[in-house]
Design an enzyme around this catalytic site. Structure first.
Site, mmCIF file in Angstrom:
data_model
loop_
_atom_site.group_PDB
_atom_site.id
_atom_site.type_symbol
_atom_site.label_atom_id
_atom_site.label_comp_id
_atom_site.label_asym_id
_atom_site.label_seq_id
_atom_site.Cartn_x
_atom_site.Cartn_y
_atom_site.Cartn_z
ATOM 1 N N SER A 1 0.800 -1.218 0.000
ATOM 2 C CA SER A 1 0.000 0.000 0.000
ATOM 3 C C SER A 1 0.835 1.271 0.000
ATOM 4 C CB SER A 1 -0.955 0.015 1.200
ATOM 5 O OG SER A 1 -0.224 0.138 2.398
ATOM 6 N N LYS B 1 1.002 4.548 6.973
ATOM 7 C CA LYS B 1 0.456 5.365 5.895
ATOM 8 C C LYS B 1 1.103 6.743 5.912
ATOM 9 C CE LYS B 1 -2.600 2.192 5.029
ATOM 10 N NZ LYS B 1 -2.198 1.205 4.053
#
Lengths: 173, 150
Positions: A39, A86
């Protein structure tokens, strides 16, 4: 055998003293963690054959001063036993043009931030679960420590396409 | 001169050891919390001191009815003390004809003093990751010592 039992007692003593010190260092300074998943490509884990190990700096998030562009680790809002990594795209007050959220535009509430994985479309992030409370942030990824070919300090940067709307000269019609 | 330096280093070493032990105890086992505000009356009053344990949240053993200490969703430097009214999947009545389902990984918190409590009714479900500990009993004032578990 009296000497051996003294030696064993000394080892046990060192462990009992060392464990809390070790845990406190991990909690206050930071630790190395393996990055799983795609990701955050291409910033982290860019190739299939390499798995990045990053240093998660806990010292820098002690006062929760997070900046746009930082790569951070946080407790997943969907599963408190999981940590995810993230990039911070927006901070409180920012207006975000979302990529796949229930509303096209979101104003980030107080004490929250908007996080996204760099690999759009392959990331479970704020586009899925909305703004996250800053209290869930556990550490900032400051550098890649393994493999040696990937040694680098992680830069805090935002792709131009993801800059919050209130910072650009665009206006929403 | 050397003796004094050695003694100082020895003392600093002891302080460091005990500080780390204290950190681990307060972070992973339990600690004391000073409460402020009216939102949990009549169960808990302002200036009460509670004994809380940090083990239940870590093993996801928080249940309905538990009183928990959590980081405030809108200000991580502050803490809130509320009762868990809903777990993931629970349907919470939020108005005359409106319901809200508690999402995965969240809990619904409410203060016992419904008329004077900012809680999930105003800021929505709270992520379980923000829960720090579970309140076990009140230890101060001494005359009001009481178990807070059902």
């Amino acid at each position: 055998s009296w000497i051996t039992s003294m030696k064993i007692i000394n080892v046990i003593k060192s462990v009992i003293v060392g464990v809390p010190i070790g845990i406190t260092i991990l909690d206050s300074v930071g630790y190395v963690a393996r990055v799983d998943g795609i990701s955050m490509q291409p910033a982290l884990n860019p190739h299939q054959h390499t798995t990045d190990y990053v240093f998660l700096n806990r010292w820098s998030v002690k006062s929760y001063e997070i900046k746009r562009g930082d790569i951070i680790s946080l407790i997943s809002p969907k599963d408190p036993s999981q940590k995810i990594i993230k990039r911070v795209v927006g901070v409180q007050g920012d207006v975000i043009a979302t990529l796949s959220y229930k509303s096209h535009v979101v104003k980030i509430p107080e004490g929250h931030c908007w996080v996204e994985g760099d690999h759009t479309g392959h990331s479970m992030d704020s586009n899925n679960f909305g703004p996250v409370s800053i209290g869930l942030i556990t550490a900032k990824a400051s550098c890649i420590v393994w493999p040696p070919s990937r040694w680098q300090f992680i830069q805090s940067c935002l792709p131009d396409s993801r800059v919050p709307l209130n910072l650009t000269s665009k206006s929403i019609l | 001169m050397k003796k004094i330096l050695l003694k100082v280093f020895g003392s600093v070493g002891y302080v460091v050891q005990y500080a780390c032990l204290a950190h681990c105890t307060f972070e992973y086992i339990g600690d004391f919390v000073l409460c402020a505000g009216p939102s949990m009356e009549p169960t808990i009053y302002s200036d009460d001191i509670l004994l809380t344990e940090h083990i239940s949240p870590r093993f996801s053993r928080i249940d309905r009815g538990h009183i928990v200490i959590a980081k405030c969703p809108s200000n991580p430097k502050q803490h809130i003390c509320k009762r868990v009214k809903g777990l993931p999947g629970d349907k919470i009545k939020t108005g005359f004809n409106s319901y809200e389902i508690v999402p995965r990984g969240h809990v619904w918190l409410e203060g016992d003093n419904s008329s004077n409590s900012a809680d999930s009714r105003s800021y929505g479900p709270v992520p379980q990751g923000l829960i720090r500990s579970r309140a076990l009993c009140r230890v101060w004032p001494l005359k009001d010592m009481k178990l807070l578990t059902n």
